[in-house]
Design a protein around this motif. Sequence first.
Motif, PDB file in Angstrom:
ATOM      1  N   HIS A 195      30.656  17.255 -73.436  1.00 53.70           N
ATOM      2  CA  HIS A 195      31.858  17.651 -74.628  1.00 53.70           C
ATOM      3  C   HIS A 195      33.166  17.032 -73.861  1.00 53.70           C
ATOM      4  CE1 HIS A 195      29.200  20.550 -75.201  1.00 53.70           C
ATOM      5  NE2 HIS A 195      29.491  21.342 -74.518  1.00 53.70           N
ATOM      6  N   PRO A 196      33.537  15.673 -74.270  1.00 55.39           N
ATOM      7  CA  PRO A 196      34.150  14.612 -73.747  1.00 55.39           C
ATOM      8  C   PRO A 196      35.428  15.093 -74.697  1.00 55.39           C
ATOM      9  CG  PRO A 196      33.134  13.912 -76.100  1.00 55.39           C
ATOM     10  CD  PRO A 196      32.152  14.835 -75.581  1.00 55.39           C
ATOM     11  N   LEU A 197      36.859  14.619 -73.956  1.00 52.12           N
ATOM     12  CA  LEU A 197      38.230  15.333 -74.771  1.00 52.12           C
ATOM     13  C   LEU A 197      38.631  14.918 -75.199  1.00 52.12           C
ATOM     14  CD1 LEU A 197      39.218  15.536 -71.141  1.00 52.12           C
ATOM     15  CD2 LEU A 197      38.038  17.742 -72.358  1.00 52.12           C
ATOM     16  N   PHE A 198      38.336  13.627 -75.740  1.00 54.28           N
ATOM     17  CA  PHE A 198      39.443  12.731 -76.184  1.00 54.28           C
ATOM     18  C   PHE A 198      39.341  13.592 -78.480  1.00 54.28           C
ATOM     19  CE2 PHE A 198      39.819   9.811 -80.544  1.00 54.28           C
ATOM     20  CZ  PHE A 198      41.182   9.170 -80.287  1.00 54.28           C
ATOM     21  N   PRO A 199      37.645  14.311 -79.083  1.00 53.79           N
ATOM     22  CA  PRO A 199      38.052  14.718 -79.975  1.00 53.79           C
ATOM     23  C   PRO A 199      38.319  15.821 -79.694  1.00 53.79           C
ATOM     24  CG  PRO A 199      35.867  14.181 -79.471  1.00 53.79           C
ATOM     25  CD  PRO A 199      36.247  13.966 -78.314  1.00 53.79           C
ATOM     26  N   LEU A 200      38.745  16.908 -78.878  1.00 56.58           N
ATOM     27  CA  LEU A 200      39.417  17.866 -78.552  1.00 56.58           C
ATOM     28  C   LEU A 200      40.880  17.280 -79.020  1.00 56.58           C
ATOM     29  CD1 LEU A 200      37.784  19.647 -75.771  1.00 56.58           C
ATOM     30  CD2 LEU A 200      38.294  20.201 -77.859  1.00 56.58           C
ATOM     31  N   ALA A 201      41.479  15.824 -78.820  1.00 56.00           N
ATOM     32  CA  ALA A 201      42.754  15.774 -78.615  1.00 56.00           C
ATOM     33  C   ALA A 201      43.464  15.440 -80.128  1.00 56.00           C
ATOM     34  CB  ALA A 201      43.028  14.979 -77.830  1.00 56.00           C
ATOM     35  N   GLN A 216      27.681   5.994 -70.448  1.00 56.15           N
ATOM     36  CA  GLN A 216      27.927   7.308 -68.985  1.00 56.15           C
ATOM     37  C   GLN A 216      29.777   6.832 -68.873  1.00 56.15           C
ATOM     38  OE1 GLN A 216      26.375  10.042 -68.825  1.00 56.15           O
ATOM     39  NE2 GLN A 216      25.597   9.242 -70.708  1.00 56.15           N
ATOM     40  N   PRO A 217      30.455   7.937 -68.556  1.00 55.83           N
ATOM     41  CA  PRO A 217      31.277   8.374 -68.045  1.00 55.83           C
ATOM     42  C   PRO A 217      32.102   6.781 -66.945  1.00 55.83           C
ATOM     43  CG  PRO A 217      31.249  10.228 -68.088  1.00 55.83           C
ATOM     44  CD  PRO A 217      29.303   9.186 -68.564  1.00 55.83           C
ATOM     45  N   GLU A 218      30.534   6.736 -65.781  1.00 53.35           N
ATOM     46  CA  GLU A 218      31.408   5.720 -64.927  1.00 53.35           C
ATOM     47  C   GLU A 218      31.163   4.598 -65.381  1.00 53.35           C
ATOM     48  OE1 GLU A 218      29.201   9.738 -63.663  1.00 53.35           O
ATOM     49  OE2 GLU A 218      29.218   8.790 -64.925  1.00 53.35           O
ATOM     50  N   LEU A 219      30.168   4.333 -66.820  1.00 50.95           N
ATOM     51  CA  LEU A 219      29.980   2.946 -67.005  1.00 50.95           C
ATOM     52  C   LEU A 219      31.612   2.716 -68.093  1.00 50.95           C
ATOM     53  CD1 LEU A 219      26.714   2.287 -67.605  1.00 50.95           C
ATOM     54  CD2 LEU A 219      28.246   1.515 -65.779  1.00 50.95           C
ATOM     55  N   GLY A 220      32.816   3.800 -67.931  1.00 51.82           N
ATOM     56  CA  GLY A 220      33.769   3.129 -68.200  1.00 51.82           C
ATOM     57  C   GLY A 220      34.846   2.018 -67.714  1.00 51.82           C
ATOM     58  N   LEU A 221      34.698   0.824 -68.404  1.00 48.64           N
ATOM     59  CA  LEU A 221      35.318  -0.927 -68.503  1.00 48.64           C
ATOM     60  C   LEU A 221      36.716  -0.358 -67.632  1.00 48.64           C
ATOM     61  CD1 LEU A 221      34.015  -2.458 -70.980  1.00 48.64           C
ATOM     62  CD2 LEU A 221      33.288  -2.226 -68.349  1.00 48.64           C
ATOM     63  N   ARG A 222      37.242  -0.571 -66.413  1.00 53.94           N
ATOM     64  CA  ARG A 222      38.613  -0.770 -66.026  1.00 53.94           C
ATOM     65  C   ARG A 222      38.628  -1.641 -64.993  1.00 53.94           C
ATOM     66  NH1 ARG A 222      38.117   3.656 -61.420  1.00 53.94           N
ATOM     67  NH2 ARG A 222      40.178   4.523 -62.093  1.00 53.94           N
ATOM     68  N   ARG A 223      40.195  -1.949 -64.895  1.00 54.88           N
ATOM     69  CA  ARG A 223      40.421  -3.080 -64.967  1.00 54.88           C
ATOM     70  C   ARG A 223      41.282  -2.941 -63.919  1.00 54.88           C
ATOM     71  NH1 ARG A 223      42.290  -9.394 -66.876  1.00 54.88           N
ATOM     72  NH2 ARG A 223      41.162 -10.735 -65.651  1.00 54.88           N
ATOM     73  N   ASN A 224      41.840  -3.299 -61.983  1.00 57.55           N
ATOM     74  CA  ASN A 224      42.322  -2.973 -60.971  1.00 57.55           C
ATOM     75  C   ASN A 224      42.127  -1.090 -60.730  1.00 57.55           C
ATOM     76  OD1 ASN A 224      43.194  -5.776 -60.168  1.00 57.55           O
ATOM     77  ND2 ASN A 224      44.574  -5.401 -61.459  1.00 57.55           N
ATOM     78  N   GLN A 233      34.202  13.489 -64.454  1.00 55.07           N
ATOM     79  CA  GLN A 233      33.131  13.001 -65.256  1.00 55.07           C
ATOM     80  C   GLN A 233      34.601  12.755 -66.510  1.00 55.07           C
ATOM     81  OE1 GLN A 233      28.837  13.347 -66.050  1.00 55.07           O
ATOM     82  NE2 GLN A 233      28.934  13.708 -63.763  1.00 55.07           N
ATOM     83  N   LEU A 234      34.492  13.714 -67.555  1.00 56.28           N
ATOM     84  CA  LEU A 234      35.199  14.475 -68.573  1.00 56.28           C
ATOM     85  C   LEU A 234      36.846  13.692 -68.978  1.00 56.28           C
ATOM     86  CD1 LEU A 234      34.770  18.111 -69.188  1.00 56.28           C
ATOM     87  CD2 LEU A 234      33.855  16.663 -70.163  1.00 56.28           C
ATOM     88  N   VAL A 235      36.802  13.529 -66.880  1.00 53.82           N
ATOM     89  CA  VAL A 235      38.655  12.226 -67.484  1.00 53.82           C
ATOM     90  C   VAL A 235      38.766  11.477 -67.002  1.00 53.82           C
ATOM     91  CG1 VAL A 235      40.325  12.128 -65.728  1.00 53.82           C
ATOM     92  CG2 VAL A 235      39.733  14.890 -65.715  1.00 53.82           C
ATOM     93  N   ARG A 236      37.424  10.750 -66.626  1.00 56.43           N
ATOM     94  CA  ARG A 236      37.106   9.108 -66.665  1.00 56.43           C
ATOM     95  C   ARG A 236      37.145   8.624 -67.920  1.00 56.43           C
ATOM     96  NH1 ARG A 236      35.241   6.209 -62.541  1.00 56.43           N
ATOM     97  NH2 ARG A 236      36.241   7.065 -61.239  1.00 56.43           N
ATOM     98  N   GLY A 237      35.225   9.441 -68.289  1.00 61.18           N
ATOM     99  CA  GLY A 237      35.373   9.428 -69.834  1.00 61.18           C
ATOM    100  C   GLY A 237      36.489   9.047 -71.276  1.00 61.18           C
ATOM    101  N   ALA A 238      37.907  10.124 -71.029  1.00 62.66           N
ATOM    102  CA  ALA A 238      39.148  10.347 -71.182  1.00 62.66           C
ATOM    103  C   ALA A 238      39.740   8.978 -71.240  1.00 62.66           C
ATOM    104  CB  ALA A 238      39.730  11.047 -71.523  1.00 62.66           C
ATOM    105  N   THR A 239      39.326   8.868 -70.211  1.00 60.59           N
ATOM    106  CA  THR A 239      40.371   7.484 -69.860  1.00 60.59           C
ATOM    107  C   THR A 239      40.027   6.025 -69.520  1.00 60.59           C
ATOM    108  OG1 THR A 239      40.476   7.953 -67.699  1.00 60.59           O
ATOM    109  CG2 THR A 239      42.092   8.976 -68.310  1.00 60.59           C
TER     110      THR A 239
END
Length: 510
Positions: free
Chosen positions: A499-505, A167-175, A60-66
Amino acid sequence: MTRRFTPSRYLTPVLLAPILLAPVFLASCSQAGDGLVDIAVVEDTETLLTDGIRLSYGQQLVRGATSEGLVTLDDNGETLPALAERWIVLDDGRSFIFRLREANWADGTAVDAQSVRAEILRQIRDLEGTSLGLDLGRVSEIRAMTSRVIEIRLSQPMPSFLQLLAQPELGLRRNDVGNGPMRASAGDDDVLLTPIAPEMRGLPEESDFAERSRTLRIKALAAPAAVAAFNDGQVDLVAGGTLASLPLAETGPLSRGNLRLDSALGLFGLRVTKATGFLGNASRREALAMAIDRETLLEPFNLSGWPSTTRIVPLALAGEVQQAGEAEAGPTQERWADLSLEIRRSRAARRVADWEGSSGQSASVAIFLPKGPGSDRIFRKLSADFATIGLASERASRPPDADLVLVDRLARYAAPRWFINQFHCTIQRSGCIAEADALVEGKEADEGDPGSANDAPPLVEAEALLVDSNTYIPFGAPVRWSLVRGGLNGFTENRWASHPLFPLAVDPIF
């Protein structure tokens, strides 16, 4: 030292104030040497980078970041714009209209309302048969109103809908490729996450972004290895720890000084997986629930103020969405509030004795808890509590061998519907009640609108059916632990243990 929880909204999330401040001599991160922030997530996962829809905490953390969605969560757990730059809510909460920012998908094509609509519809199809799929059941229509405006209509209002969309599972992705805010590359046993410049994401350029941003390196480790890596200075953050492994985070001087706790909204208790023998009827299952001393259950962890409960939906949360007035109000107190623990145990002991006398068998239960010293402590407490009513306990090594299995699950949004949906028959047959499912699915009124005349009864009745069946024995709020190196920005305790990853970066702009 006793660690005290400070309840916040809904009384379930907590902050561990006494240990938030790390000593100054711990304020350096591994990023100083190699330009990286190293992160360990406590779990046994082969890969954190996956295209699947059933995601572990680390995934979930990685999906939410990408892969950002229309909205996202910040490190406080608050909803922020993402691919949608703004939105309005109309029709008494049944219409959400989003205006998309100007951006491109990873393949270079424009992010427009039609493509976003197609991706959301695909997600809804893919999530069928999951808890999130049930949560999305209120989506009745998705319309592309203009090239950059999309409307999502609901069959009934859902005040927590934006939280669900984040929620990370609802992060939008194309292909199977998302739009950031970070790009991922897989290593042998880790994932590198690099922030994408704002102008590449359709946002205003930030001249100092390169200086403020850094790459994250995340890997999955078992709890002992994660704590050792932190104490050795190899990682700057350990996230995703549960009570099962909490004692491991107290073993070294570095870990003790940087320990953070979230007491989050969610489910923490035992689920009856074999309703046979002594556990064959609701009254005898209730005997177990009555025997537990929840006020002392977590005493071995020195946690003060942990919010326990005897119900599925925490009372503080239920009070936010139920109607005032006796006819519409749900429960206002915990179960057996008028009985002392001694009286509860006396009644429970009689049920054990009656069953043993009629069956000619000794009453016992097998309990599965995940491996770890924290689980050992919980089992000893539960075993002692059950012994007070004449019930023997043993530790099962696998869930299939157990009568009772630990449930330790974080809520995705703050509504009774989430809690009740976790027991839906499409999610897990064991202990489900079709009548409770029907009550929730056929509910006409808004669960959070104070002006709704018939709001509470279906949800209240559904929870009552589940509570009275005693196929789930609640303890209280889930607890999550993290180890955070001093000087690392972007980590905040919150009620979601999110604890999303992007704020840490990216360092904040002051």
